[in-house]
Write a protein that holds these residues in place. Structure first.
Motif, PDB file in Angstrom:
ATOM      1  N   MET A  16       0.842  -1.198   0.000  1.00  0.00           N
ATOM      2  CA  MET A  16       0.000   0.000   0.000  1.00  0.00           C
ATOM      3  C   MET A  16       0.873   1.242   0.000  1.00  0.00           C
ATOM      4  SD  MET A  16      -1.028   2.616   2.282  1.00  0.00           S
ATOM      5  CE  MET A  16      -0.870   1.954   3.925  1.00  0.00           C
ATOM      6  N   VAL A  17       1.883   1.265   0.870  1.00  0.00           N
ATOM      7  CA  VAL A  17       2.765   2.429   0.952  1.00  0.00           C
ATOM      8  C   VAL A  17       3.531   2.606  -0.364  1.00  0.00           C
ATOM      9  CG1 VAL A  17       4.831   3.371   2.082  1.00  0.00           C
ATOM     10  CG2 VAL A  17       2.903   2.540   3.449  1.00  0.00           C
ATOM     11  N   ASP A  18       3.989   1.528  -0.958  1.00  0.00           N
ATOM     12  CA  ASP A  18       4.668   1.628  -2.257  1.00  0.00           C
ATOM     13  C   ASP A  18       3.751   2.257  -3.304  1.00  0.00           C
ATOM     14  OD1 ASP A  18       6.931   0.438  -1.192  1.00  0.00           O
ATOM     15  OD2 ASP A  18       6.522  -1.546  -2.066  1.00  0.00           O
ATOM     16  N   HIS A  19       2.500   1.842  -3.317  1.00  0.00           N
ATOM     17  CA  HIS A  19       1.525   2.387  -4.271  1.00  0.00           C
ATOM     18  C   HIS A  19       1.315   3.889  -4.035  1.00  0.00           C
ATOM     19  CE1 HIS A  19      -2.068   2.558  -6.813  1.00  0.00           C
ATOM     20  NE2 HIS A  19      -2.647   3.214  -5.825  1.00  0.00           N
ATOM     21  N   VAL A  20       1.116   4.249  -2.779  1.00  0.00           N
ATOM     22  CA  VAL A  20       0.903   5.663  -2.428  1.00  0.00           C
ATOM     23  C   VAL A  20       2.104   6.504  -2.851  1.00  0.00           C
ATOM     24  CG1 VAL A  20       0.689   7.282  -0.484  1.00  0.00           C
ATOM     25  CG2 VAL A  20      -0.724   5.196  -0.561  1.00  0.00           C
ATOM     26  N   LEU A  21       3.307   6.024  -2.555  1.00  0.00           N
ATOM     27  CA  LEU A  21       4.505   6.801  -2.882  1.00  0.00           C
ATOM     28  C   LEU A  21       4.767   6.862  -4.379  1.00  0.00           C
ATOM     29  CD1 LEU A  21       6.848   5.792   0.061  1.00  0.00           C
ATOM     30  CD2 LEU A  21       5.639   7.965  -0.277  1.00  0.00           C
ATOM     31  N   SER A  22       4.376   5.835  -5.111  1.00  0.00           N
ATOM     32  CA  SER A  22       4.559   5.913  -6.569  1.00  0.00           C
ATOM     33  C   SER A  22       3.634   6.975  -7.156  1.00  0.00           C
ATOM     34  CB  SER A  22       4.350   4.551  -7.233  1.00  0.00           C
ATOM     35  OG  SER A  22       2.995   4.185  -7.240  1.00  0.00           O
ATOM     36  N   LEU A  23       2.429   7.092  -6.632  1.00  0.00           N
ATOM     37  CA  LEU A  23       1.551   8.175  -7.080  1.00  0.00           C
ATOM     38  C   LEU A  23       2.065   9.531  -6.606  1.00  0.00           C
ATOM     39  CD1 LEU A  23      -2.021   6.654  -6.586  1.00  0.00           C
ATOM     40  CD2 LEU A  23      -0.821   7.072  -8.746  1.00  0.00           C
ATOM     41  N   ALA A  24       2.497   9.597  -5.350  1.00  0.00           N
ATOM     42  CA  ALA A  24       2.990  10.859  -4.789  1.00  0.00           C
ATOM     43  C   ALA A  24       4.169  11.406  -5.584  1.00  0.00           C
ATOM     44  CB  ALA A  24       3.374  10.676  -3.322  1.00  0.00           C
ATOM     45  N   ALA A  25       4.947  10.529  -6.187  1.00  0.00           N
ATOM     46  CA  ALA A  25       6.089  10.973  -6.996  1.00  0.00           C
ATOM     47  C   ALA A  25       5.642  11.816  -8.189  1.00  0.00           C
ATOM     48  CB  ALA A  25       6.892   9.764  -7.479  1.00  0.00           C
ATOM     49  N   THR A  26       4.362  11.756  -8.543  1.00  0.00           N
ATOM     50  CA  THR A  26       3.840  12.558  -9.670  1.00  0.00           C
ATOM     51  C   THR A  26       3.165  13.850  -9.207  1.00  0.00           C
ATOM     52  OG1 THR A  26       1.588  11.592  -9.778  1.00  0.00           O
ATOM     53  CG2 THR A  26       3.377  10.382 -10.896  1.00  0.00           C
ATOM     54  N   TRP A  27       3.133  14.087  -7.923  1.00  0.00           N
ATOM     55  CA  TRP A  27       2.371  15.218  -7.392  1.00  0.00           C
ATOM     56  C   TRP A  27       3.147  16.522  -7.283  1.00  0.00           C
ATOM     57  CZ3 TRP A  27      -0.033  12.242  -2.672  1.00  0.00           C
ATOM     58  CH2 TRP A  27      -0.920  11.275  -3.164  1.00  0.00           C
ATOM     59  N   THR A  28       4.426  16.526  -7.576  1.00  0.00           N
ATOM     60  CA  THR A  28       5.203  17.758  -7.429  1.00  0.00           C
ATOM     61  C   THR A  28       4.802  18.804  -8.475  1.00  0.00           C
ATOM     62  OG1 THR A  28       7.019  16.802  -8.700  1.00  0.00           O
ATOM     63  CG2 THR A  28       7.163  16.642  -6.287  1.00  0.00           C
TER      64      THR A  28
END
Length: 152
Positions: A16-28
């Motif tokens: 779950m955390v890996d999924h969240v962080l992979s999406l978060a990497a696109t939020w900048t």
């Protein structure tokens, strides 16, 4: 045909955390417009805050139940509240902080879950979900990140 091995509770949380962080990497490059999902408002900061709060809340529950205490009631405002800080730009530094925070929390969960026996996972002390069910419930925290989605 070979059966896919069943996901462990620890893998549910770390995945779950890996999924969240992979999406978060696109939020900048977030444009500042919140996402409106299921009568709630979501921003990158709120999504990260909610995932972290969810991990902390249920970790406190798990630890209290393991030592025979009643879990402290939580007083989170949960996803009903969007704070002014949630609307701040989501920078590379914020992403770095989120990676550190969520990766550490996931590792704490994985370490704890991996030392529990199958019986402890499925017949957890106290009231509430079993610890296996808690881990699977935490997996649903992808909802917060999915509300923002991939912004690349």
């Amino acid at each position: 045909m070979t059966e896919k091995p069943q996901e462990t509770p620890a893998q549910a949380v770390t995945g779950m955390v890996d999924h969240v962080l992979s999406l978060a990497a696109t939020w900048t490059d977030w444009d500042g417009k919140p996402a409106h999902v299921d009568d709630r408002v979501y921003t990158p900061h709120k999504a990260i805050r909610r995932v972290a709060d969810h991990l902390v809340d249920h970790l406190a529950e798990l630890e209290a139940r393991l030592v025979g205490e009643l879990p402290q009631p939580d007083h989170w405002h949960a996803s009903a509240t969007t704070t002014e800080a949630d609307f701040a730009p989501f920078t590379q530094e914020d992403l770095d902080e989120a990676r550190s925070r969520l990766t550490r929390l996931a590792r704490i969960w994985a370490n704890r879950l991996d030392v529990l026996t199958e019986d402890q996972l499925d017949r957890s002390p106290g009231e509430g979900w079993t610890f296996r069910e808690l881990a699977l419930h935490l997996k649903e925290s992808t909802y917060y990140a999915d509300a923002i989605g991939d912004l690349s």
